[in-house]
Design a protein around this motif. Sequence first.
Motif, PDB file in Angstrom:
ATOM      1  N   ILE A 120       0.874  -1.181   0.000  1.00 55.60           N
ATOM      2  CA  ILE A 120       0.000   0.000   0.000  1.00 55.60           C
ATOM      3  C   ILE A 120       0.908   1.227   0.000  1.00 55.60           C
ATOM      4  CG2 ILE A 120      -1.706   1.304   1.334  1.00 55.60           C
ATOM      5  CD1 ILE A 120      -2.948  -1.323   2.145  1.00 55.60           C
ATOM      6  N   ASP A 121       0.767   2.043  -1.045  1.00 54.88           N
ATOM      7  CA  ASP A 121       1.768   3.071  -1.333  1.00 54.88           C
ATOM      8  C   ASP A 121       1.325   4.431  -0.801  1.00 54.88           C
ATOM      9  OD1 ASP A 121       3.616   4.791  -2.370  1.00 54.88           O
ATOM     10  OD2 ASP A 121       3.280   4.262  -4.477  1.00 54.88           O
ATOM     11  N   PHE A 122       1.814   4.779   0.386  1.00 56.73           N
ATOM     12  CA  PHE A 122       1.630   6.126   0.920  1.00 56.73           C
ATOM     13  C   PHE A 122       2.891   6.956   0.662  1.00 56.73           C
ATOM     14  CE2 PHE A 122      -1.349   4.361   4.482  1.00 56.73           C
ATOM     15  CZ  PHE A 122      -2.471   4.589   3.700  1.00 56.73           C
ATOM     16  N   ALA A 123       3.777   6.462  -0.215  1.00 58.71           N
ATOM     17  CA  ALA A 123       5.066   7.142  -0.424  1.00 58.71           C
ATOM     18  C   ALA A 123       5.074   7.990  -1.693  1.00 58.71           C
ATOM     19  CB  ALA A 123       6.200   6.112  -0.471  1.00 58.71           C
ATOM     20  N   SER A 124       4.572   7.456  -2.807  1.00 60.09           N
ATOM     21  CA  SER A 124       4.658   8.184  -4.070  1.00 60.09           C
ATOM     22  C   SER A 124       3.762   9.417  -4.027  1.00 60.09           C
ATOM     23  CB  SER A 124       4.236   7.296  -5.240  1.00 60.09           C
ATOM     24  OG  SER A 124       5.004   6.112  -5.240  1.00 60.09           O
ATOM     25  N   GLY A 125       4.355  10.575  -4.244  1.00 55.75           N
ATOM     26  CA  GLY A 125       3.631  11.833  -4.053  1.00 55.75           C
ATOM     27  C   GLY A 125       2.799  12.218  -5.254  1.00 55.75           C
ATOM     28  N   GLU A 126       1.763  11.445  -5.525  1.00 52.57           N
ATOM     29  CA  GLU A 126       0.962  11.793  -6.699  1.00 52.57           C
ATOM     30  C   GLU A 126      -0.493  11.395  -6.519  1.00 52.57           C
ATOM     31  OE1 GLU A 126       2.054   9.659 -10.245  1.00 52.57           O
ATOM     32  OE2 GLU A 126       2.446   7.815  -9.138  1.00 52.57           O
ATOM     33  N   LEU A 127      -1.309  11.729  -7.502  1.00 49.58           N
ATOM     34  CA  LEU A 127      -2.729  11.397  -7.486  1.00 49.58           C
ATOM     35  C   LEU A 127      -2.930   9.942  -7.868  1.00 49.58           C
ATOM     36  CD1 LEU A 127      -4.110  14.475  -9.474  1.00 49.58           C
ATOM     37  CD2 LEU A 127      -3.970  14.196  -6.990  1.00 49.58           C
ATOM     38  N   SER A 128      -4.012   9.346  -7.404  1.00 52.04           N
ATOM     39  CA  SER A 128      -4.393   8.019  -7.904  1.00 52.04           C
ATOM     40  C   SER A 128      -4.940   8.171  -9.321  1.00 52.04           C
ATOM     41  CB  SER A 128      -5.467   7.422  -6.995  1.00 52.04           C
ATOM     42  OG  SER A 128      -6.554   8.321  -6.871  1.00 52.04           O
ATOM     43  N   GLY A 129      -4.923   7.059 -10.064  1.00 53.36           N
ATOM     44  CA  GLY A 129      -5.386   7.096 -11.454  1.00 53.36           C
ATOM     45  C   GLY A 129      -6.785   7.672 -11.598  1.00 53.36           C
ATOM     46  N   ASP A 130      -7.675   7.338 -10.668  1.00 55.42           N
ATOM     47  CA  ASP A 130      -9.061   7.813 -10.826  1.00 55.42           C
ATOM     48  C   ASP A 130      -9.191   9.306 -10.547  1.00 55.42           C
ATOM     49  OD1 ASP A 130      -8.490   6.943  -8.067  1.00 55.42           O
ATOM     50  OD2 ASP A 130     -10.505   7.703  -7.697  1.00 55.42           O
ATOM     51  N   GLN A 433       4.913  -5.261   6.885  1.00 56.25           N
ATOM     52  CA  GLN A 433       3.456  -5.322   7.110  1.00 56.25           C
ATOM     53  C   GLN A 433       2.668  -5.013   5.841  1.00 56.25           C
ATOM     54  OE1 GLN A 433       2.163  -6.507   9.756  1.00 56.25           O
ATOM     55  NE2 GLN A 433       4.049  -6.608  10.958  1.00 56.25           N
ATOM     56  N   GLY A 434       3.372  -4.509   4.812  1.00 55.32           N
ATOM     57  CA  GLY A 434       2.675  -4.278   3.545  1.00 55.32           C
ATOM     58  C   GLY A 434       2.269  -2.849   3.264  1.00 55.32           C
ATOM     59  N   ILE A 435       2.945  -1.878   3.946  1.00 49.98           N
ATOM     60  CA  ILE A 435       2.618  -0.479   3.682  1.00 49.98           C
ATOM     61  C   ILE A 435       3.905   0.324   3.666  1.00 49.98           C
ATOM     62  CG2 ILE A 435       1.831  -0.450   6.108  1.00 49.98           C
ATOM     63  CD1 ILE A 435       2.204   2.402   5.724  1.00 49.98           C
ATOM     64  N   ILE A 436       3.944   1.353   2.823  1.00 47.50           N
ATOM     65  CA  ILE A 436       5.172   2.141   2.709  1.00 47.50           C
ATOM     66  C   ILE A 436       4.835   3.631   2.737  1.00 47.50           C
ATOM     67  CG2 ILE A 436       5.271   2.163   0.168  1.00 47.50           C
ATOM     68  CD1 ILE A 436       8.335   1.446   0.615  1.00 47.50           C
ATOM     69  N   PHE A 437       5.752   4.415   3.346  1.00 40.18           N
ATOM     70  CA  PHE A 437       5.551   5.873   3.505  1.00 40.18           C
ATOM     71  C   PHE A 437       6.928   6.511   3.354  1.00 40.18           C
ATOM     72  CE2 PHE A 437       6.718   3.967   7.465  1.00 40.18           C
ATOM     73  CZ  PHE A 437       7.689   4.832   7.948  1.00 40.18           C
ATOM     74  N   PHE A 452       2.588  10.761   4.973  1.00 41.25           N
ATOM     75  CA  PHE A 452       1.670   9.868   4.270  1.00 41.25           C
ATOM     76  C   PHE A 452       1.089  10.615   3.076  1.00 41.25           C
ATOM     77  CE2 PHE A 452       0.891   8.363   8.765  1.00 41.25           C
ATOM     78  CZ  PHE A 452       1.435   7.093   8.608  1.00 41.25           C
ATOM     79  N   THR A 453       1.265  10.095   1.875  1.00 46.42           N
ATOM     80  CA  THR A 453       0.532  10.652   0.746  1.00 46.42           C
ATOM     81  C   THR A 453      -0.754   9.854   0.623  1.00 46.42           C
ATOM     82  OG1 THR A 453       2.541  11.295  -0.393  1.00 46.42           O
ATOM     83  CG2 THR A 453       0.568  11.061  -1.739  1.00 46.42           C
ATOM     84  N   PHE A 454      -1.874  10.532   0.925  1.00 48.21           N
ATOM     85  CA  PHE A 454      -3.155   9.804   0.897  1.00 48.21           C
ATOM     86  C   PHE A 454      -3.815   9.884  -0.476  1.00 48.21           C
ATOM     87  CE2 PHE A 454      -3.649  14.069   2.610  1.00 48.21           C
ATOM     88  CZ  PHE A 454      -4.569  14.608   1.728  1.00 48.21           C
ATOM     89  N   ALA A 455      -3.343  10.827  -1.329  1.00 50.05           N
ATOM     90  CA  ALA A 455      -4.004  11.051  -2.618  1.00 50.05           C
ATOM     91  C   ALA A 455      -3.848   9.861  -3.558  1.00 50.05           C
ATOM     92  CB  ALA A 455      -3.439  12.309  -3.278  1.00 50.05           C
ATOM     93  N   ARG A 456      -2.796   9.070  -3.358  1.00 46.40           N
ATOM     94  CA  ARG A 456      -2.485   8.031  -4.315  1.00 46.40           C
ATOM     95  C   ARG A 456      -3.224   6.721  -4.051  1.00 46.40           C
ATOM     96  NH1 ARG A 456       0.464   4.194  -6.206  1.00 46.40           N
ATOM     97  NH2 ARG A 456       1.405   4.341  -8.260  1.00 46.40           N
ATOM     98  N   SER A 457      -3.683   6.533  -2.821  1.00 44.30           N
ATOM     99  CA  SER A 457      -4.294   5.241  -2.467  1.00 44.30           C
ATOM    100  C   SER A 457      -5.757   5.202  -2.859  1.00 44.30           C
ATOM    101  CB  SER A 457      -4.206   5.013  -0.966  1.00 44.30           C
ATOM    102  OG  SER A 457      -2.894   5.181  -0.533  1.00 44.30           O
ATOM    103  N   LYS A 458      -6.231   3.987  -3.081  1.00 46.82           N
ATOM    104  CA  LYS A 458      -7.674   3.799  -3.190  1.00 46.82           C
ATOM    105  C   LYS A 458      -8.262   4.053  -1.815  1.00 46.82           C
ATOM    106  CE  LYS A 458      -6.939  -0.078  -6.164  1.00 46.82           C
ATOM    107  NZ  LYS A 458      -6.529  -1.379  -5.651  1.00 46.82           N
TER     108      LYS A 458
END
Lengths: 478, 478
Positions: A120-130, A433-437, A452-458
Amino acid sequence: MWKPERNSKKALYEQIADHLEQRISYGEFPPGSLLPSERKLAEQFEVNRSTVISAFAELRSLGIIESRTGSGTRVSTSKWGATPKHTPNWSRFAEGGNFLPNLPFLRRIREALGQDPSLIDFASGELSGDLAPTDEIAALMSRNAYTSYLGYDNPQGFTPLREALVQYLSNYRRIQATESSILITSGSQQSLFLITQCLLSPGDAVAIEDPSYCYSLPMFQSAGLRLFRLPVDNHGIQPEDIRVLYKKHRIKMVFLNPNYQNPTGTVLSVERRKRLLDIICELGLPVVEDDPYSLTSYEGVPPLPLKSMDTTGSILYIGSFSKIAASGLRIGWMVAPRSIVERLTDARQQMDFGLSIIPQQIAAQFLQSSYFGPHLESLRIQLQFKRDLLIESLEKELSGLIEYAAPEGGLHFWCKLIPDIPDAKLLEESIKQGIIFVPGSVYGSDSGYVRFTFARSKPEDIELGIAKFAKAIRRLME
Amino acid sequence: MWKPERNSKKALYEQIADHLEQRISYGEFPPGSLLPSERKLAEQFEVNRSTVISAFAELRSLGIIESRTGSGTRVSTSKWGATPKHTPNWSRFAEGGNFLPNLPFLRRIREALGQDPSLIDFASGELSGDLAPTDEIAALMSRNAYTSYLGYDNPQGFTPLREALVQYLSNYRRIQATESSILITSGSQQSLFLITQCLLSPGDAVAIEDPSYCYSLPMFQSAGLRLFRLPVDNHGIQPEDIRVLYKKHRIKMVFLNPNYQNPTGTVLSVERRKRLLDIICELGLPVVEDDPYSLTSYEGVPPLPLKSMDTTGSILYIGSFSKIAASGLRIGWMVAPRSIVERLTDARQQMDFGLSIIPQQIAAQFLQSSYFGPHLESLRIQLQFKRDLLIESLEKELSGLIEYAAPEGGLHFWCKLIPDIPDAKLLEESIKQGIIFVPGSVYGSDSGYVRFTFARSKPEDIELGIAKFAKAIRRLME
Ligand SMILES: Cc1ncc(COP(=O)(O)O)c(C=O)c1O
Ligand SMILES: Cc1ncc(COP(=O)(O)O)c(C=O)c1O
């Protein structure tokens, strides 16, 4: 990482033999050097050890490698090392040059994401595809032609895009620019690169926020700049600190990200903006305003950039498509005095000869289309929704263990951990644990902060991700 | 260059006043500085002097400028220079940094082309629009979707494009590569930039061909490299010169463009290739093979790259879409040992965060489409046709005044002028006559050489352009 093809006609062991021969011929394993063990390679290639043994046999029969019992398998020196044949010492070249490598934490994050796409990617500083305007861009692309001209374009940037930006900057950011004062760059990143490389000289002192995105960029050190800190509190930097640094270190430029700052999410207060402008005018000191986030404000009227108040032309303004539309278009812009735009255009001619014109055309059309306004509105609402989800999850899982000030815009959430856990330990346990920040120290802060970048996650991953993060914390507190 | 809009609702003088106010506020004219005269500005803006006088009156009434009889018009110091207000000294920043400006001749050429689009352009080193596969790319774009992912991509380059290049390199250039040994760059230009900036250190000695495209790039000097020359004759460089330079100056790298070299059009002979490879293997010396032109050979089988014979992994191979398809896509590639690809990927992450994925998708599709082979075939025929037209025109207009060896591939034609005419004079007189070319000295050669790019002109302009060029020569010989 290369792996043999399961449904190829070529046998697995042959594929592996070819692959190893190629890597040897590229100098990755110089003559005489030890190859990884059969067991290790079998693991890497996800094959049986016997397959690697067959591949080694093949290579041995070709004289490419030599095995001696007890001392492993080596690249043959008679074939590859015939006295007059030398492979360049590539590792020396890879370590040479002025350009510093990326920070270890960032390389670790990239590696972990490459190895395990289910993180679960809280690291990449970008928007999710949707959140990106993919349907709108697809619609524009189906209606327009892009191939009437495919030659070298103006390295300052595609003229219709610069014209569209004049309108955009005036309508959305209250900045009055002309197309000749705009330079199009590969995201804001390249604007920062051009400024640090071409306008400043090694040894120059500059001021940056602390913490700041700038610390995550070895770019500043690669250019030989001396960095001085402007601490950020809940209302941004203290303008008077600039004067102090100027007196002490003769800083030549100030780098600010005043709206929903990365990583802290803070907005520089109106009152400090005024003092800031007075001070920089008094000192004749230029400011780089890096402003990718201002239009993401969740509610109300987005804060205006400093540049909209800049009557003396002291501010180099940088904007980007990345955080409001699509980072993969690689479109950013700089508004600067014409002499600076000309200088940087001339320099970038040496570096990349300008950007591809197709994404520039798409960006120009999108900005001028009726899609742009509604897209922004819905983006802001959805970002707020995700931020709220994140806060809810944090309160549920980590109440009392963290401190934060909820951001009013941007893609990131900055928080302080109360338990004392070293960054590296927390990062590794979280990956498990399966999550990265991103650990806060990447941005120059003390240990114990997290971005935490929350914009990228579902949305559904936000709660799950924070649960995993909380589990990592509890493990380490035991 | 800015000009007022004739059919705007705003009066011309108002447009001019706004424009000047903006330039003043951007610091182009600092407080107290002298503005250009009314006459000069009238010329620049292509308006009557009286219009500029009205604009000045407007600015004076706003307190922005001050005029005193006999001493011209200055930017007001009371408004802009109110003691504590200073504009940064932008011109000092524009002159700062490590990055050297482009060569004066190249800047002059860019300026002349900007001022007079009717110039017959033998200077820009690219294909004409009709030689680019515009219809083919339009067809691909109408059939495919590009928006399924618009986030940050792998900075090493879009994976499907790297996979398509593995096929292309194997089929067309007999180079065996893996996708992990390929880096996608913004044309070959960015590959050269990354190598000079990131693998070499200031003070390092490198060898380049003489004459050479490399001399046209202050990039090498900007990186602090010491350049040593490998003279090019009709069969390329003399490999033994490399050994001499290595012994004398410990050169660290050799830059070659062995197929249809820019600017001379020569091909390194097969026999010299073999000696070259022996020598660099003996010395363990890496070679950068810049190979944008090999597939443009007009007839027969295109010469293979050095890299296809490289059994020791000593060659960094650079290719590009620019000269075989479209320069405006900005797609180039480098084949290199994995350690080098990783190093440069990491560094470019700091510079531009990778290329836009849309042109990379287009390039991958085009390479894999059934259009690619036929496009190359027709390109080669049309280039030969244009070369023949050029030779015919030169023989007609300048017989006995020039010497050349007709190239068998590439976009350029190199020729020596027998009459002794200084480069600068010839360039200026040619511009007056309506044709532009690149003086040979840009490539490091002696005065008296000329590079004509014939690929970019319409066939009907080739004869006309050479007639104009001949007129310029005759004028200067009088
Ligand atoms: C403050 C800031 N500036 C610049 C960038 C670079 O983004 P891009 O080059 O995609 O515009 C980022 C990305 O995270 C950022 O947060
Ligand atoms: C030998 C050579 N290398 C590199 C380039 C750069 O071209 P691009 O970056 O468009 O591939 C050129 C362009 O003229 C060239 O002639």
